[in-house]
Motif scaffolding. Structure first.
Motif, PDB file in Angstrom:
ATOM      1  N   LEU A  32       0.819  -1.204   0.000  1.00 45.97           N
ATOM      2  CA  LEU A  32       0.000   0.000   0.000  1.00 45.97           C
ATOM      3  C   LEU A  32       0.861   1.266   0.000  1.00 45.97           C
ATOM      4  O   LEU A  32       0.543   2.239  -0.689  1.00 45.97           O
ATOM      5  CB  LEU A  32      -0.933   0.006   1.209  1.00 45.97           C
ATOM      6  N   THR A  48      -3.999  -4.895  -0.880  1.00 45.20           N
ATOM      7  CA  THR A  48      -4.992  -4.031  -0.239  1.00 45.20           C
ATOM      8  C   THR A  48      -6.078  -3.603  -1.223  1.00 45.20           C
ATOM      9  O   THR A  48      -7.260  -3.545  -0.862  1.00 45.20           O
ATOM     10  CB  THR A  48      -4.324  -2.778   0.359  1.00 45.20           C
ATOM     11  N   ASN A  49      -5.686  -3.313  -2.462  1.00 44.81           N
ATOM     12  CA  ASN A  49      -6.677  -2.888  -3.456  1.00 44.81           C
ATOM     13  C   ASN A  49      -7.593  -4.044  -3.849  1.00 44.81           C
ATOM     14  O   ASN A  49      -8.815  -3.935  -3.827  1.00 44.81           O
ATOM     15  CB  ASN A  49      -5.988  -2.272  -4.677  1.00 44.81           C
ATOM     16  N   TRP A 108      -4.813   1.758  -7.374  1.00 45.10           N
ATOM     17  CA  TRP A 108      -5.922   1.490  -6.447  1.00 45.10           C
ATOM     18  C   TRP A 108      -7.263   1.625  -7.169  1.00 45.10           C
ATOM     19  O   TRP A 108      -8.113   0.733  -7.112  1.00 45.10           O
ATOM     20  CB  TRP A 108      -5.847   2.450  -5.258  1.00 45.10           C
ATOM     21  N   ARG A 109      -7.447   2.744  -7.844  1.00 45.22           N
ATOM     22  CA  ARG A 109      -8.730   3.017  -8.488  1.00 45.22           C
ATOM     23  C   ARG A 109      -9.045   2.022  -9.593  1.00 45.22           C
ATOM     24  O   ARG A 109     -10.191   1.589  -9.757  1.00 45.22           O
ATOM     25  CB  ARG A 109      -8.725   4.446  -9.040  1.00 45.22           C
ATOM     26  N   MET A 165       1.758   2.117  -3.503  1.00 41.50           N
ATOM     27  CA  MET A 165       0.712   1.977  -4.510  1.00 41.50           C
ATOM     28  C   MET A 165       0.251   3.338  -5.039  1.00 41.50           C
ATOM     29  O   MET A 165      -0.288   4.146  -4.284  1.00 41.50           O
ATOM     30  CB  MET A 165      -0.484   1.236  -3.920  1.00 41.50           C
TER      31      MET A 165
END
Length: 243
Positions: free
Chosen positions: A96, A150-151, A104-105, A99
């Motif tokens: 993260l 995490t994503n 992420w998006r 990142m």
């Protein structure tokens, strides 16, 4: 068995193809639609093998307009939509702290928003007939989140929550909504790992092997069946006993 119209996203991947074969075997009358993008050679090969029963439809799962167009094509050809399998997904693993927000998006958009858009586009077709099956492919990462995802883990956990909430919203309308959480499956990037790393990961599985796409497809096919009509909001692990 009555003919059914089934749409499967991520139709060119190992899981999507295995699901398509499972539904093709279920009934000679079933019509299968594989949502695909640019890379579609394997999907087109399956469609050629089952001409008239299996079809490709252009679909970008992150586009509301693309969903509407794809399902309009499916409905026009088959007159209905009985089953939607939201299988398309992607991951881009990293810590993260490193990142980029765009990574992420992108992962959240494909894995979670794509499921939202698919369910929203499919519901009017199912509500009109007061019946339907939606199966969302989540991941074991949604329930047992590993470092470096995490994503992806957050997006797939969102798919589980979306599934459980939507199941309550449409249960009275004869529509079931369930999720399948595969663990290590012999597909995608897992096949590209060095042998030593593959063996190390297999040792994490109580069954000491990876799952086969056909085993995930069997769970999906069951949840989409008439026999599973009283199962909704369920989250089924296909993970060889990891969790």
């Amino acid at each position: 068995m009555e003919a059914r119209v089934i749409c499967i996203t991520g139709g060119n991947g190992s899981l999507g193809l295995a699901m398509a074969r499972a539904f093709l075997q279920e009934s000679p009358a079933n019509q299968i639609w594989l949502g695909v993008r640019q890379q579609r050679a394997q999907a087109e090969s399956l469609c050629a093998e089952h001409a008239g029963r299996c079809h490709c439809v252009e679909l970008e799962v992150t586009s509301e307009a693309s969903w509407k167009q794809a399902l309009a094509t499916v409905e026009k050809a088959g007159g209905r939509l009985d089953v939607l399998v939201n299988n398309a997904g992607r991951h881009h693993d990293m810590l993260l702290g490193q990142m980029p927000v765009d990574v992420w998006r992108e992962i959240v958009r494909v894995n979670l928003e794509g499921v939202f858009l698919g369910c929203q586009a499919a519901l009017p077709l199912m509500i009109a007939r007061r019946q339907g099956r939606i199966v969302n492919i989540a991941s074991l990462s949604a329930l047992l989140a590993p470092a470096g995802q995490t994503n992806y883990a957050a997006a797939k956990a969102g798919v589980v929550a979306l599934t459980q909430s939507l199941a309550k919203e449409v249960a009275r309308l004869g529509i079931t909504v369930n999720a399948v959480c595969p663990g290590y499956i012999e597909s995608g990037e897992l096949l590209q790992l060095p042998e030593a790393e593959r063996q190390a990961r297999a040792r994490q599985v109580p069954m000491r092997r990876f799952g086969r796409p056909e085993e995930v497809a069997a769970a999906v096919r069951f949840l989409a069946s008439a026999e599973a009509g009283y199962i909704t909001g369920a989250v089924i692990k296909v993970d060889g006993g990891i969790l």
